[in-house]
Design a protein around this motif. Structure first.
Motif, mmCIF file in Angstrom:
data_model
loop_
_atom_site.group_PDB
_atom_site.id
_atom_site.type_symbol
_atom_site.label_atom_id
_atom_site.label_comp_id
_atom_site.label_asym_id
_atom_site.label_seq_id
_atom_site.Cartn_x
_atom_site.Cartn_y
_atom_site.Cartn_z
ATOM 1 N N SER A 2 10.487 -6.150 17.703
ATOM 2 C CA SER A 2 10.188 -4.670 17.739
ATOM 3 C C SER A 2 8.738 -4.357 17.072
ATOM 4 N N GLU A 3 8.076 -3.526 18.148
ATOM 5 C CA GLU A 3 6.636 -3.060 17.705
ATOM 6 C C GLU A 3 6.971 -2.124 16.032
ATOM 7 N N SER A 4 7.903 -1.575 15.804
ATOM 8 C CA SER A 4 7.995 -0.912 14.643
ATOM 9 C C SER A 4 8.235 -1.557 13.426
ATOM 10 N N LYS A 5 8.303 -2.837 13.414
ATOM 11 C CA LYS A 5 8.374 -3.663 12.394
ATOM 12 C C LYS A 5 7.239 -3.895 11.496
ATOM 13 N N LEU A 6 7.031 -3.520 10.467
ATOM 14 C CA LEU A 6 5.954 -3.637 9.503
ATOM 15 C C LEU A 6 6.027 -4.559 8.371
ATOM 16 N N ILE A 7 5.013 -5.186 7.702
ATOM 17 C CA ILE A 7 4.701 -5.672 6.611
ATOM 18 C C ILE A 7 4.307 -4.864 5.567
ATOM 19 N N ARG A 8 4.852 -4.648 4.387
ATOM 20 C CA ARG A 8 4.062 -3.815 3.548
ATOM 21 C C ARG A 8 4.016 -4.790 2.309
ATOM 22 N N LEU A 9 2.792 -4.756 1.718
ATOM 23 C CA LEU A 9 2.352 -5.403 0.639
ATOM 24 C C LEU A 9 0.882 -4.793 0.177
ATOM 25 N N GLY A 10 0.675 -5.196 -1.188
ATOM 26 C CA GLY A 10 -0.897 -4.848 -1.586
ATOM 27 C C GLY A 10 -0.871 -4.984 -3.131
ATOM 28 N N THR A 11 -1.927 -5.115 -3.423
ATOM 29 C CA THR A 11 -2.381 -5.317 -4.918
ATOM 30 C C THR A 11 -2.823 -3.860 -5.581
ATOM 31 N N PHE A 12 -2.013 -3.498 -6.357
ATOM 32 C CA PHE A 12 -2.276 -1.921 -6.939
ATOM 33 C C PHE A 12 -3.364 -1.998 -8.040
ATOM 34 N N ASP A 13 -4.557 -2.678 -7.466
ATOM 35 C CA ASP A 13 -5.867 -2.639 -8.458
ATOM 36 C C ASP A 13 -6.764 -2.917 -7.165
ATOM 37 N N ALA A 14 -6.815 -2.130 -6.197
ATOM 38 C CA ALA A 14 -7.810 -2.208 -5.062
ATOM 39 C C ALA A 14 -9.366 -2.017 -5.517
ATOM 40 N N GLU A 15 -9.271 -1.045 -6.551
ATOM 41 C CA GLU A 15 -10.498 -0.497 -6.990
ATOM 42 C C GLU A 15 -11.489 -1.662 -7.523
ATOM 43 N N ARG A 16 -10.678 -2.535 -8.078
ATOM 44 C CA ARG A 16 -11.193 -3.704 -8.642
ATOM 45 C C ARG A 16 -11.965 -4.724 -7.663
ATOM 46 N N SER A 17 -11.230 -4.672 -6.335
ATOM 47 C CA SER A 17 -11.817 -5.359 -5.132
ATOM 48 C C SER A 17 -12.948 -4.601 -4.386
ATOM 49 N N TRP A 18 -12.875 -3.315 -4.704
ATOM 50 C CA TRP A 18 -14.023 -2.622 -4.037
ATOM 51 C C TRP A 18 -15.367 -2.625 -4.726
ATOM 52 N N ARG A 19 -15.185 -2.694 -6.291
ATOM 53 C CA ARG A 19 -16.162 -2.550 -7.081
ATOM 54 C C ARG A 19 -17.613 -3.474 -6.501
ATOM 55 N N PRO A 20 -18.770 -3.111 -6.496
ATOM 56 C CA PRO A 20 -19.727 -3.988 -6.247
ATOM 57 C C PRO A 20 -19.906 -4.928 -7.594
ATOM 58 N N ALA A 108 3.728 -13.511 12.797
ATOM 59 C CA ALA A 108 3.269 -13.149 13.905
ATOM 60 C C ALA A 108 3.892 -12.104 14.525
ATOM 61 N N GLY A 109 3.488 -11.068 14.932
ATOM 62 C CA GLY A 109 3.862 -9.744 15.602
ATOM 63 C C GLY A 109 4.156 -9.046 14.760
ATOM 64 N N TYR A 110 4.170 -8.986 13.653
ATOM 65 C CA TYR A 110 4.345 -7.963 12.657
ATOM 66 C C TYR A 110 3.102 -6.972 12.703
ATOM 67 N N GLY A 111 3.359 -5.606 12.339
ATOM 68 C CA GLY A 111 2.513 -4.630 11.978
ATOM 69 C C GLY A 111 2.259 -5.048 10.492
ATOM 70 N N LEU A 112 0.942 -4.463 10.054
ATOM 71 C CA LEU A 112 0.767 -4.733 8.714
ATOM 72 C C LEU A 112 0.082 -3.013 8.174
ATOM 73 N N ALA A 113 0.902 -2.730 7.033
ATOM 74 C CA ALA A 113 0.699 -1.415 6.528
ATOM 75 C C ALA A 113 0.432 -1.879 4.807
ATOM 76 N N PRO A 114 -0.890 -2.070 4.740
ATOM 77 C CA PRO A 114 -1.121 -2.585 3.348
ATOM 78 C C PRO A 114 -1.379 -1.323 2.353
ATOM 79 N N TYR A 115 -1.132 -1.686 1.106
ATOM 80 C CA TYR A 115 -1.397 -0.621 0.096
ATOM 81 C C TYR A 115 -2.754 -0.214 0.156
ATOM 82 N N ALA A 116 -3.628 -0.884 0.347
ATOM 83 C CA ALA A 116 -5.294 -0.488 0.679
ATOM 84 C C ALA A 116 -5.980 -1.885 1.372
#
Length: 436
Positions: A2-20, A108-116
């Motif tokens: 199904s196209e509606s199936k999603l994987i939800r995941l994510g690390t709740f410290d995205a800003e650390r990865s974004w920080r130059p 394979a085939g899952y949609g991805l809905a990440p935290y960030a």
């Protein structure tokens, strides 16, 4: 699939990865085990999962967690990502990095809905054969910066603009211009109480300057936002979703409860505040923020932090978070858990826990105590629903939980029950367990 199936995941410290790299950091007091607590906050994404979705968490969940959610009407499919490092602490690795270490072959085939969106997100999509239409990480990094949002505030002519200091002397001058004890210094990629300092005295400012100058002497660059220390009456946030074609979809507004600069809960906004915001054309202002984000190439969930001051004036854009947020999770809680005649809110408590102890053991005991007192949320009754288990780590854990009540009095009594149950957890030594 199904196209509606999603994987939800994510690390709740995205800003650390974004920080130059190479930016000087503000002085920061780290709590014992704080990184492990943040690493376990991905359990909150369960609230966003539909019955066909798959939640992938950084650590295993106790059966009692799955059972408590199911009893409240939230069916959950999940798996824990295998550790990338077997003999060491790998909480510094994102869930995305650990999945890339050994990409599963059955996603394979899952949609991805990440935290960030992180630097590892696009490689993960390719490695696992996932479906996703996400902005580039460079776009997300740019619009997540408080420097960018501050420039937008100036462009839109809104109240709340600060100044950007790019050297220690500039920082000192800008704070002194506002008046010592009337300024807040923010890291452009700080979040949830980390990377924000309210200047309380000339001595504190001198300490901050000394810490920064040491880093500058070692080659670090300075980029800090200086804002007035507002006399706030209420903190709240707007949730929107910017589509790929630039449409702004309105999610809602949540009243935020903060302790100093740390998040401790979200709830529905009072009717009086809702009316005030309507008169101030707040929604139109937030739509303008969404349009600016779309023009930069961003699409996805957005949380805009705002503030009402005691003089009745509005600071509509304090910060912009281009990711899933506590406000969005809180809205999802209300829509999933609140029925006719009830309201739902999310709350956070810091919990002191004895050692030896484990998060599994504490969570099992907590849900047992709540159930015995008739306070554990069920699909057919109001109550309390713990939303995290892995964050209950000694010596100082944090519990995120939902409160679903039919009245303010019931809400108050339920919160008292939670306090009593957590006090009991803190007083009673727990048996040693091999569960994480």
């Amino acid at each position: 699939m199904s196209e509606s199936k999603l994987i939800r995941l994510g690390t709740f410290d995205a800003e650390r990865s974004w920080r130059p790299s190479g930016l000087a950091t503000l002085p920061n007091v780290r709590s014992p085990g704080g990184d492990r607590v943040v690493a376990a906050m991905d359990e909150l994404l369960a609230v966003l999962c539909g019955p066909d979705d798959l939640l992938i968490t950084g650590s295993a969940l106790p059966d009692s967690f799955i059972g408590a959610l199911a009893g409240a009407g939230i069916a959950l499919r999940y798996r824990a990502v295998p550790p990338a490092v077997t003999d060491d602490d790998d909480t510094h690795l994102t869930v995305e990095q650990r999945l890339l270490h050994a990409p599963p072959g059955d996603l394979a085939g899952y949609g991805l809905a990440p935290y960030a969106v992180l630097p590892e997100t696009a490689p993960l999509i390719r490695a696992c054969g996932l479906r996703a239409d996400l902005p580039g990480v460079d776009v997300v990094r740019r619009v997540s910066s408080k420097t960018w949002s501050n420039a937008l505030v100036r462009t839109m002519g809104l109240r709340g603009a600060g100044t950007v200091a790019r050297s220690v002397p500039e920082l000192l001058a800008q704070v002194k211009q506002l008046g010592t004890a009337a300024a807040v210094i923010k890291d452009p990629y700080g979040v949830a109480g980390r990377g924000t300092i309210a200047v309380s005295s000339p001595r504190m400012l001198a300490t901050v300057a000394r810490v920064l100058q040491r880093q500058v002497d070692r080659g670090a660059a300075v980029e800090l936002l200086v804002q007035p220390h507002y006399d706030r009456a209420a903190d709240f946030s707007a949730q929107i979703h910017v589509t790929g074609d630039g449409e702004i979809r309105w999610g809602g507004i949540r009243l935020m409860q903060n302790e100093e600069f740390s998040y401790i809960g979200s709830r529905p906004i009072p009717a009086a505040l809702e009316q005030h915001l309507a008169q101030a054309r707040y929604r139109e202002l937030i739509n303008g923020v969404g349009a600016a984000l779309a023009a930069e190439g961003y699409h996805g969930p957005v949380c805009v932090d705002s503030m009402l001051l005691r003089d009745g004036s509005l600071v509509p854009v304090l910060e912009i978070n281009p990711r899933v947020s506590m406000g969005l999770i809180s809205l999802a809680l209300e829509r999933r858990l609140a029925g006719p005649g009830t309201t739902a809110r999310m709350s956070v408590r810091t919990v002191r826990l004895p050692e030896p102890s484990t998060a599994f053991r504490v969570f099992d005991q907590l849900t047992t105590v709540l159930d015995e007192r008739g306070a554990l949320l069920r699909a057919d009754r109001p109550g309390l629903l713990p939303l995290t288990a892995g964050t209950l780590r000694p010596p100082r854990g944090r519990l995120f939980y939902a409160v679903v009540a039919r009245s303010q009095e019931e809400d108050r009594l339920l919160d008292e029950t939670m306090g009593e149950a957590l006090d009991l957890m803190g007083r009673q030594p727990t048996e040693v367990s091999h569960a994480p």
